[in-house]
Design an enzyme around this catalytic site. Structure first.
Site, PDB file in Angstrom:
ATOM      1  N   HIS A 134      28.148   6.864   5.193  1.00 48.34           N
ATOM      2  CA  HIS A 134      28.455   5.536   5.721  1.00 48.34           C
ATOM      3  C   HIS A 134      28.100   4.503   4.673  1.00 48.34           C
ATOM      4  O   HIS A 134      27.125   4.682   3.933  1.00 48.34           O
ATOM      5  CB  HIS A 134      27.658   5.268   7.004  1.00 48.34           C
ATOM      6  CG  HIS A 134      28.248   4.177   7.822  1.00 48.34           C
ATOM      7  ND1 HIS A 134      28.014   2.848   7.563  1.00 48.34           N
ATOM      8  CD2 HIS A 134      29.103   4.213   8.862  1.00 48.34           C
ATOM      9  CE1 HIS A 134      28.691   2.124   8.422  1.00 48.34           C
ATOM     10  NE2 HIS A 134      29.364   2.910   9.224  1.00 48.34           N
ATOM     11  N   ASP A 166      31.531   9.024  14.034  1.00 48.58           N
ATOM     12  CA  ASP A 166      32.731   9.818  14.292  1.00 48.58           C
ATOM     13  C   ASP A 166      32.473  11.318  14.343  1.00 48.58           C
ATOM     14  O   ASP A 166      33.357  12.081  14.691  1.00 48.58           O
ATOM     15  CB  ASP A 166      33.785   9.552  13.188  1.00 48.58           C
ATOM     16  CG  ASP A 166      34.372   8.174  13.301  1.00 48.58           C
ATOM     17  OD1 ASP A 166      34.527   7.704  14.436  1.00 48.58           O
ATOM     18  OD2 ASP A 166      34.673   7.567  12.264  1.00 48.58           O
TER      19      ASP A 166
HETATM   20  N1  ACO Z   1      31.529  14.182   1.723  1.00 46.10           N
HETATM   21  C1  ACO Z   1      31.191  14.450   0.438  1.00 46.10           C
HETATM   22  N2  ACO Z   1      30.732  13.521  -0.441  1.00 46.10           N
HETATM   23  C2  ACO Z   1      30.620  12.262   0.022  1.00 46.10           C
HETATM   24  C3  ACO Z   1      30.952  11.905   1.335  1.00 46.10           C
HETATM   25  C4  ACO Z   1      31.418  12.921   2.195  1.00 46.10           C
HETATM   26  N3  ACO Z   1      31.748  12.639   3.455  1.00 46.10           N
HETATM   27  N4  ACO Z   1      30.746  10.582   1.503  1.00 46.10           N
HETATM   28  C5  ACO Z   1      30.302  10.113   0.333  1.00 46.10           C
HETATM   29  N5  ACO Z   1      30.220  11.146  -0.572  1.00 46.10           N
HETATM   30  C6  ACO Z   1      29.713  11.047  -1.942  1.00 46.10           C
HETATM   31  C7  ACO Z   1      30.740  10.388  -2.876  1.00 46.10           C
HETATM   32  O1  ACO Z   1      31.574  11.368  -3.466  1.00 46.10           O
HETATM   33  C8  ACO Z   1      29.828   9.722  -3.874  1.00 46.10           C
HETATM   34  O2  ACO Z   1      29.326  10.698  -4.727  1.00 46.10           O
HETATM   35  P1  ACO Z   1      29.003  10.342  -6.294  1.00 46.10           P
HETATM   36  O3  ACO Z   1      27.921   9.297  -6.241  1.00 46.10           O
HETATM   37  O4  ACO Z   1      28.591  11.622  -6.909  1.00 46.10           O
HETATM   38  O5  ACO Z   1      30.299   9.799  -6.860  1.00 46.10           O
HETATM   39  C9  ACO Z   1      28.655   9.232  -3.022  1.00 46.10           C
HETATM   40  O6  ACO Z   1      28.583  10.151  -1.922  1.00 46.10           O
HETATM   41  C10 ACO Z   1      28.801   7.798  -2.484  1.00 46.10           C
HETATM   42  O7  ACO Z   1      30.029   7.733  -1.760  1.00 46.10           O
HETATM   43  P2  ACO Z   1      31.027   6.497  -1.782  1.00 46.10           P
HETATM   44  O8  ACO Z   1      32.385   6.983  -1.444  1.00 46.10           O
HETATM   45  O9  ACO Z   1      30.858   5.756  -3.090  1.00 46.10           O
HETATM   46  O10 ACO Z   1      30.413   5.625  -0.637  1.00 46.10           O
HETATM   47  P3  ACO Z   1      31.150   4.465   0.140  1.00 46.10           P
HETATM   48  O11 ACO Z   1      30.076   3.639   0.732  1.00 46.10           O
HETATM   49  O12 ACO Z   1      32.157   3.794  -0.727  1.00 46.10           O
HETATM   50  O13 ACO Z   1      31.956   5.246   1.289  1.00 46.10           O
HETATM   51  C11 ACO Z   1      32.464   6.357   3.314  1.00 46.10           C
HETATM   52  C12 ACO Z   1      31.488   5.422   2.595  1.00 46.10           C
HETATM   53  C13 ACO Z   1      33.894   5.870   3.090  1.00 46.10           C
HETATM   54  C14 ACO Z   1      32.167   6.336   4.798  1.00 46.10           C
HETATM   55  C15 ACO Z   1      32.282   7.797   2.749  1.00 46.10           C
HETATM   56  O14 ACO Z   1      30.976   8.250   2.997  1.00 46.10           O
HETATM   57  C16 ACO Z   1      33.312   8.793   3.326  1.00 46.10           C
HETATM   58  O15 ACO Z   1      34.407   8.901   2.799  1.00 46.10           O
HETATM   59  N6  ACO Z   1      32.943   9.502   4.433  1.00 46.10           N
HETATM   60  C17 ACO Z   1      33.881  10.406   5.087  1.00 46.10           C
HETATM   61  C18 ACO Z   1      34.830   9.608   5.968  1.00 46.10           C
HETATM   62  C19 ACO Z   1      34.166   9.090   7.211  1.00 46.10           C
HETATM   63  O16 ACO Z   1      33.467   9.806   7.912  1.00 46.10           O
HETATM   64  N7  ACO Z   1      34.430   7.822   7.529  1.00 46.10           N
HETATM   65  C20 ACO Z   1      33.936   7.175   8.729  1.00 46.10           C
HETATM   66  C21 ACO Z   1      32.892   6.169   8.399  1.00 46.10           C
HETATM   67  S1  ACO Z   1      32.212   5.491   9.864  1.00 46.10           S
HETATM   68  C22 ACO Z   1      33.373   4.391  10.391  1.00 46.10           C
HETATM   69  O17 ACO Z   1      34.081   3.784   9.662  1.00 46.10           O
HETATM   70  C23 ACO Z   1      33.526   4.234  11.756  1.00 46.10           C
END
Ligand code: ACO
Length: 428
Positions: free
Chosen positions: A307, A364
């Site tokens: 998140h 979620d």
């Molecule tokens: N699985 C694997 N790796 C992940 C995940 C995941 N679900 N989420 C983040 N990471 C990793 C990224 O690859 C990144 O790694 P790095 O630092 O080695 O490059 C690091 O964790 C940080 O992730 P970001 O994508 O930069 O974080 P951001 O804050 O931009 O994204 C998000 C947050 C979009 C929610 C992300 O965690 C994600 O894609 N999660 C899966 C989708 C999801 O569940 N979305 C619902 C969110 S809740 C809502 O909106 C209601």
């Protein structure tokens, strides 16, 4: 003396005001920085940028705290009804018994939708995604209420638009479900409460008797409350941005629904269940999928994990995980998908990749398992999210318009070509 921040640019010092929120959150007010210095700030994805002050929702991502109007999400999910929370978000205060009755009755006046809207549903091919239909329906409502296009209409007229949206949303969501199954639409039954009415319009068949199960009503109330607002997230910011151009509330909400649809936002709930199904079909090897999520050459992400703001745990996920166990127990359902979800969570939370990046289950992760137990197909999950989030979007829009905030218009740092002469096509 009030706190200030100092910034030195090209050897010159600038003093900027510091804004402090009621929960002691701090921000440097850079709104005049460009006019003073020529500099802007750059923050792709708004990771560290406050777009507004707001008195609606407080969250502390480090501590896993979420409050609506000062009330904890845990208490609201346990003790309130969804329309009570909608009132709280819109009005700022909890309603008295009488105020809530009046609010519920006002909603009931507006639950029907114009019959002509059925023609729009007819024009969608069977199998078109429910969220695409919902976006169209939110926008279509503006056609039936053209006065809503006037940004200068009275507060009372604006309130009627808000009530209409809250009242018609369950009717439209249920129609989307019926369109999906090819069954006739069921009209609202205004003897029922908000959630029961929605379930009745969704699951009742024209020719059959249908009793709404109180276990479903309790679970839905909880889920809708947990989704009702989440401060300046992608969809709420979209609603504010679109609304800031004085587009109608219907158009702003349609844009919010569109933003919610993406798999990185509300669309994740559908993706979580599809992912869990995939793991099950693959033999249930959780470790294999954890490794895929960690592999930077693999686009697979653990959906429902991570998140932008929660870096300890998502308090909504905690409540939903428990609700998921309760609901499945009460309904006598033994869903192997829940076991896979729990195993996935357990393994991920011990894995250094997820620990180091502070990735936890989000709202979620477990919600889809409850919706599935209730009989909702996976592509309806994000529609359920939108139904819950609607009062939050409206409250954000209401706050922004009331404060007369300026049109949202970020700046950029240009990185393209410098000015160059046009070359005629035969000389390229
Ligand atoms: N699985 C694997 N790796 C992940 C995940 C995941 N679900 N989420 C983040 N990471 C990793 C990224 O690859 C990144 O790694 P790095 O630092 O080695 O490059 C690091 O964790 C940080 O992730 P970001 O994508 O930069 O974080 P951001 O804050 O931009 O994204 C998000 C947050 C979009 C929610 C992300 O965690 C994600 O894609 N999660 C899966 C989708 C999801 O569940 N979305 C619902 C969110 S809740 C809502 O909106 C209601």
């Amino acid at each position: 003396m009030s706190e200030t921040a100092k910034i030195i640019l090209d050897g010159k010092e600038y003093e900027l005001p510091v804004i402090t929120g009621t929960e002691n959150e701090k921000a440097i007010d850079i709104s005049n920085l460009r006019s003073m210095s020529g500099y802007i700030t750059l923050d792709t994805g708004y990771k560290n940028t406050g777009a507004t002050t707001s008195a609606i929702t407080f969250l502390d991502g480090e501590k896993g705290i979420l409050h609506y109007r000062g009330y904890s999400i845990e208490e609201l999910a346990e003790k309130a009804s969804f329309t009570e929370v909608a009132y709280l978000l819109l009005d700022g205060e909890l309603p008295t018994q009488k105020q809530l009755e009046d609010f519920n009755n006002e909603i009931k006046i507006h639950t029907l939708v114009n019959e002509d809207l059925q023609n729009i549903f007819k024009s969608f091919p069977t199998g078109s995604h429910p969220m695409g239909q919902l976006i169209s329906m939110m926008s279509a409502l503006s056609a039936y209420y053209p006065k809503s296009l006037d940004p200068n209409r009275s507060d009372e007229q604006k309130r009627r638009t808000m009530l209409r949206l809250i009242a018609k949303m369950p009717t439209l969501c249920a129609m989307i479900y019926k369109k999906r199954t090819g069954h006739p639409f069921i009209y609202p039954n205004n003897k029922l409460d908000y959630v029961s009415n929605f379930l009745n319009m969704t699951f009742k068949h024209v020719s059959d008797e249908y009793e709404v199960d109180p276990v479903y009503v309790d679970a839905m109330n909880k889920l809708l409350i947990l989704h009702a607002d989440h401060e300046q997230n992608c969809s709420a910011s979209t609603v504010r941005l679109v609304g800031s151009s004085h587009a109608s509330l219907y158009a702003s909400i349609a844009a919010g629904v569109a933003a919610l649809w993406g798999p990185l936002h509300g669309g994740a709930n559908q993706q979580v269940l599809e992912m869990l199904e995939q793991i099950k079909a693959d033999g249930g090897d959780v470790a294999k999928f954890i490794n895929k999520a960690k592999d930077k050459n693999d686009p697979f992400r653990l959906m429902g994990f991570g998140h932008r703001v929660y870096k300890n745990f998502d308090p909504r996920a905690k409540i939903i995980k428990k609700a998921c166990d309760d609901v499945l127990n009460k309904l006598g359902i033994n869903d192997p998908i829940l076991e896979i979800a729990k195993k996935l969570e357990e393994v991920a939370l011990k894995d250094s990749y997820f620990v180091e990046r502070k990735l936890y289950p989000n709202v979620d992760f477990y919600s889809g398992i409850i919706y599935r137990a209730m009989g909702f197909p996976t592509d309806m999950f994000t529609v359920m999210f939108a139904l819950g989030r609607l009062p939050g979007w409206i409250a954000q829009w209401k706050e922004m318009t009331k404060e007369g905030q300026p049109i949202g218009r970020p700046r950029q740092i240009y990185t393209g070509n410098n000015l160059r002469p046009f070359v005629e096509i035969n000389k390229r």
